[in-house]
Design a protein around this motif. Structure first.
Motif, mmCIF file in Angstrom:
data_model
loop_
_atom_site.group_PDB
_atom_site.id
_atom_site.type_symbol
_atom_site.label_atom_id
_atom_site.label_comp_id
_atom_site.label_asym_id
_atom_site.label_seq_id
_atom_site.Cartn_x
_atom_site.Cartn_y
_atom_site.Cartn_z
ATOM 1 N N THR A 1 0.829 -1.210 0.000
ATOM 2 C CA THR A 1 0.000 0.000 0.000
ATOM 3 C C THR A 1 0.861 1.257 0.000
ATOM 4 O O THR A 1 0.506 2.254 -0.638
ATOM 5 C CB THR A 1 -0.958 0.015 1.195
ATOM 6 O OG1 THR A 1 -0.216 -0.084 2.422
ATOM 7 C CG2 THR A 1 -1.939 -1.139 1.119
ATOM 8 N N GLY B 1 0.767 3.921 -2.972
ATOM 9 C CA GLY B 1 0.477 5.307 -2.633
ATOM 10 C C GLY B 1 1.483 6.274 -3.235
ATOM 11 O O GLY B 1 1.132 7.404 -3.613
ATOM 12 N N ARG C 1 0.958 5.628 -7.403
ATOM 13 C CA ARG C 1 -0.377 5.876 -7.957
ATOM 14 C C ARG C 1 -1.253 6.502 -6.865
ATOM 15 O O ARG C 1 -2.216 5.879 -6.377
ATOM 16 C CB ARG C 1 -0.994 4.553 -8.435
ATOM 17 C CG ARG C 1 -0.168 3.778 -9.459
ATOM 18 C CD ARG C 1 -0.350 4.275 -10.849
ATOM 19 N NE ARG C 1 -1.760 4.398 -11.213
ATOM 20 C CZ ARG C 1 -2.185 4.723 -12.422
ATOM 21 N NH1 ARG C 1 -1.305 4.972 -13.389
ATOM 22 N NH2 ARG C 1 -3.471 4.831 -12.679
ATOM 23 N N ASP D 1 -3.620 8.614 -6.714
ATOM 24 C CA ASP D 1 -5.039 8.896 -6.941
ATOM 25 C C ASP D 1 -5.898 7.632 -7.069
ATOM 26 O O ASP D 1 -7.105 7.729 -7.250
ATOM 27 C CB ASP D 1 -5.217 9.743 -8.207
ATOM 28 C CG ASP D 1 -4.597 11.123 -8.069
ATOM 29 O OD1 ASP D 1 -4.564 11.631 -6.933
ATOM 30 O OD2 ASP D 1 -4.146 11.675 -9.097
ATOM 31 N N ASP D 2 -5.267 6.462 -6.974
ATOM 32 C CA ASP D 2 -5.989 5.215 -7.187
ATOM 33 C C ASP D 2 -6.679 4.737 -5.912
ATOM 34 O O ASP D 2 -6.271 5.062 -4.796
ATOM 35 C CB ASP D 2 -5.030 4.110 -7.656
ATOM 36 C CG ASP D 2 -4.461 4.379 -9.035
ATOM 37 O OD1 ASP D 2 -4.907 5.338 -9.696
ATOM 38 O OD2 ASP D 2 -3.557 3.620 -9.452
ATOM 39 N N GLY D 3 -7.711 3.912 -6.099
ATOM 40 C CA GLY D 3 -8.365 3.244 -4.985
ATOM 41 C C GLY D 3 -7.630 1.975 -4.613
ATOM 42 O O GLY D 3 -6.710 1.522 -5.309
ATOM 43 N N VAL E 1 -9.168 2.295 0.239
ATOM 44 C CA VAL E 1 -9.079 3.682 -0.213
ATOM 45 C C VAL E 1 -10.027 3.828 -1.396
ATOM 46 O O VAL E 1 -10.034 2.988 -2.297
ATOM 47 C CB VAL E 1 -7.640 4.050 -0.633
ATOM 48 C CG1 VAL E 1 -7.596 5.468 -1.187
ATOM 49 C CG2 VAL E 1 -6.668 3.882 0.528
ATOM 50 N N THR E 2 -10.820 4.883 -1.417
ATOM 51 C CA THR E 2 -11.796 5.069 -2.487
ATOM 52 C C THR E 2 -11.132 5.444 -3.811
ATOM 53 O O THR E 2 -11.396 4.845 -4.851
ATOM 54 C CB THR E 2 -12.825 6.141 -2.098
ATOM 55 O OG1 THR E 2 -13.489 5.718 -0.912
ATOM 56 C CG2 THR E 2 -13.839 6.349 -3.211
ATOM 57 N N GLY E 3 -10.244 6.422 -3.813
ATOM 58 C CA GLY E 3 -9.567 6.836 -5.034
ATOM 59 C C GLY E 3 -10.442 7.691 -5.935
ATOM 60 O O GLY E 3 -11.662 7.776 -5.756
ATOM 61 N N ARG E 4 -9.801 8.335 -6.918
ATOM 62 C CA ARG E 4 -10.540 9.192 -7.844
ATOM 63 C C ARG E 4 -10.056 9.072 -9.291
ATOM 64 O O ARG E 4 -10.428 9.887 -10.133
ATOM 65 C CB ARG E 4 -10.441 10.657 -7.384
ATOM 66 C CG ARG E 4 -9.032 11.175 -7.189
ATOM 67 C CD ARG E 4 -9.046 12.632 -6.687
ATOM 68 N NE ARG E 4 -7.704 13.162 -6.521
ATOM 69 C CZ ARG E 4 -6.972 13.028 -5.420
ATOM 70 N NH1 ARG E 4 -7.453 12.379 -4.373
ATOM 71 N NH2 ARG E 4 -5.758 13.545 -5.343
ATOM 72 N N SER E 5 -9.239 8.076 -9.582
ATOM 73 C CA SER E 5 -8.673 7.930 -10.931
ATOM 74 C C SER E 5 -9.440 6.949 -11.808
ATOM 75 O O SER E 5 -9.194 6.883 -13.020
ATOM 76 C CB SER E 5 -7.223 7.451 -10.826
ATOM 77 O OG SER E 5 -7.187 6.129 -10.303
ATOM 78 N N ARG F 1 -8.608 0.839 -9.330
ATOM 79 C CA ARG F 1 -8.591 0.307 -7.975
ATOM 80 C C ARG F 1 -7.702 -0.925 -7.935
ATOM 81 O O ARG F 1 -7.803 -1.805 -8.772
ATOM 82 C CB ARG F 1 -9.996 -0.066 -7.490
ATOM 83 C CG ARG F 1 -9.988 -0.575 -6.042
ATOM 84 C CD ARG F 1 -11.384 -0.826 -5.501
ATOM 85 N NE ARG F 1 -11.988 -2.039 -6.043
ATOM 86 C CZ ARG F 1 -12.899 -2.774 -5.394
ATOM 87 N NH1 ARG F 1 -13.344 -2.376 -4.200
ATOM 88 N NH2 ARG F 1 -13.417 -3.840 -5.961
#
Length: 270
Positions: free
Chosen positions: A61, A65, A68, A70-72, A81-85, A88
């Motif tokens: 992790t 982190g 990447r 922005d990834d979940g 982690v939810t992410g926004r890219s 996942r």
């Protein structure tokens, strides 16, 4: 480890998955203490977590982190982690923890990447076996860089089939009844203790089929893609995708017979 291939963005995701799995595998192989013990239990007293599961997930992790951010993320030992890219990562730091605890070879680091909900990259790295399977969506499956295919043309009575067992006693009893009924109908049955490796063994032709109840996404995300990219079929109960209720993977000839038979035998109940 093999060099990544494939079009963007899959090539970058494969590169990251391979490196994350390699780093965790090195830690697990070289850092295993001689007095390794159980750090915690989950669904039952025999469903164990070791300190090395936790260390390996933290390593993966942390690496993801950095590379990447922005990834979940979804990990077996609690990472979420939810992410926004739209990407996942689904990780199992040690698939086959009991094998690892006992010093057996059938354990692996499993790393998969989803893009908009579809698995596009899968890596299963098995340091004790000295091999790595990986797949990219639409580009086939490989073991140590060499393409692999599932074993074709096998009938069910000649099929070598693997399975796994839940850690909850009542469910294990029901699963044992399914094995009792299935065993006379196949060549033989194996139990490795690692869903990820069983799926890779289907991909490589070392097994004709595999089924299990009670698996989680981190157990099969990478291996499911690898099996499918090697020409195998995967699914859950008839008409459903793989999931906790049932996971089946097999060559097309075996899958078409094994999945309905498992439904008839009650493999998705218990």
């Amino acid at each position: 480890m093999t060099e990544p291939t494939g079009p963007a963005p899959y090539a970058e995701l494969l590169d990251v998955a391979l490196e994350a799995a390699r780093r965790a595998g090195d830690l697990l192989r070289d850092g295993r203490p001689a007095d390794l013990g159980v750090a915690a239990t989950k669904s039952s007293p025999i469903d164990v977590v070791t300190e090395m599961d936790l260390k390996a997930e933290k390593l993966i992790t942390g690496f993801l982190g950095e590379r990447r951010p922005d990834d979940g993320l979804l990990g077996e030992e609690g990472a979420s982690v939810t992410g926004r890219s739209g990407v996942r990562w689904i990780i199992d730091p040690i698939d086959g923890t009991v094998n690892y605890l006992y010093g057996r070879a059938d354990w692996a680091v499993s790393v998969a990447a989803e893009l908009d909900g579809e698995t596009v990259v899968g890596v299963v790295h098995a340091p004790a076996r000295r091999e790595t399977h990986h797949a990219v969506l639409g580009q086939g499956a490989r073991r140590d860089g060499v393409p692999v295919r599932c074993r074709p043309g096998t009938t069910l009575d000649q099929a070598l089939v693997a399975t796994g067992f839940n850690y909850v006693q009542a469910t294990r009893g029901a699963q044992g009844e399914v094995v009792r009924a299935l065993l006379p109908r196949v060549r033989d049955i194996r139990r490795s203790g690692s869903a990820a490796l069983d799926l890779c063994d289907v991909a490589s032709g070392r097994l004709d089929g595999y089924y299990e109840r009670g698996t989680h996404p981190w157990d099969y995300a990478a291996g499911d893609l690898i099996a499918r990219e090697a020409g195998a079929l995967t699914g859950g109960p008839p008409g459903a995708p793989p999931g906790r209720e049932l996971l089946v993977a097999a060559s097309p000839e075996v899958f078409g017979v094994l999945r309905p038979l498992l439904a008839e035998l009650g493999a998705a109940r218990g």
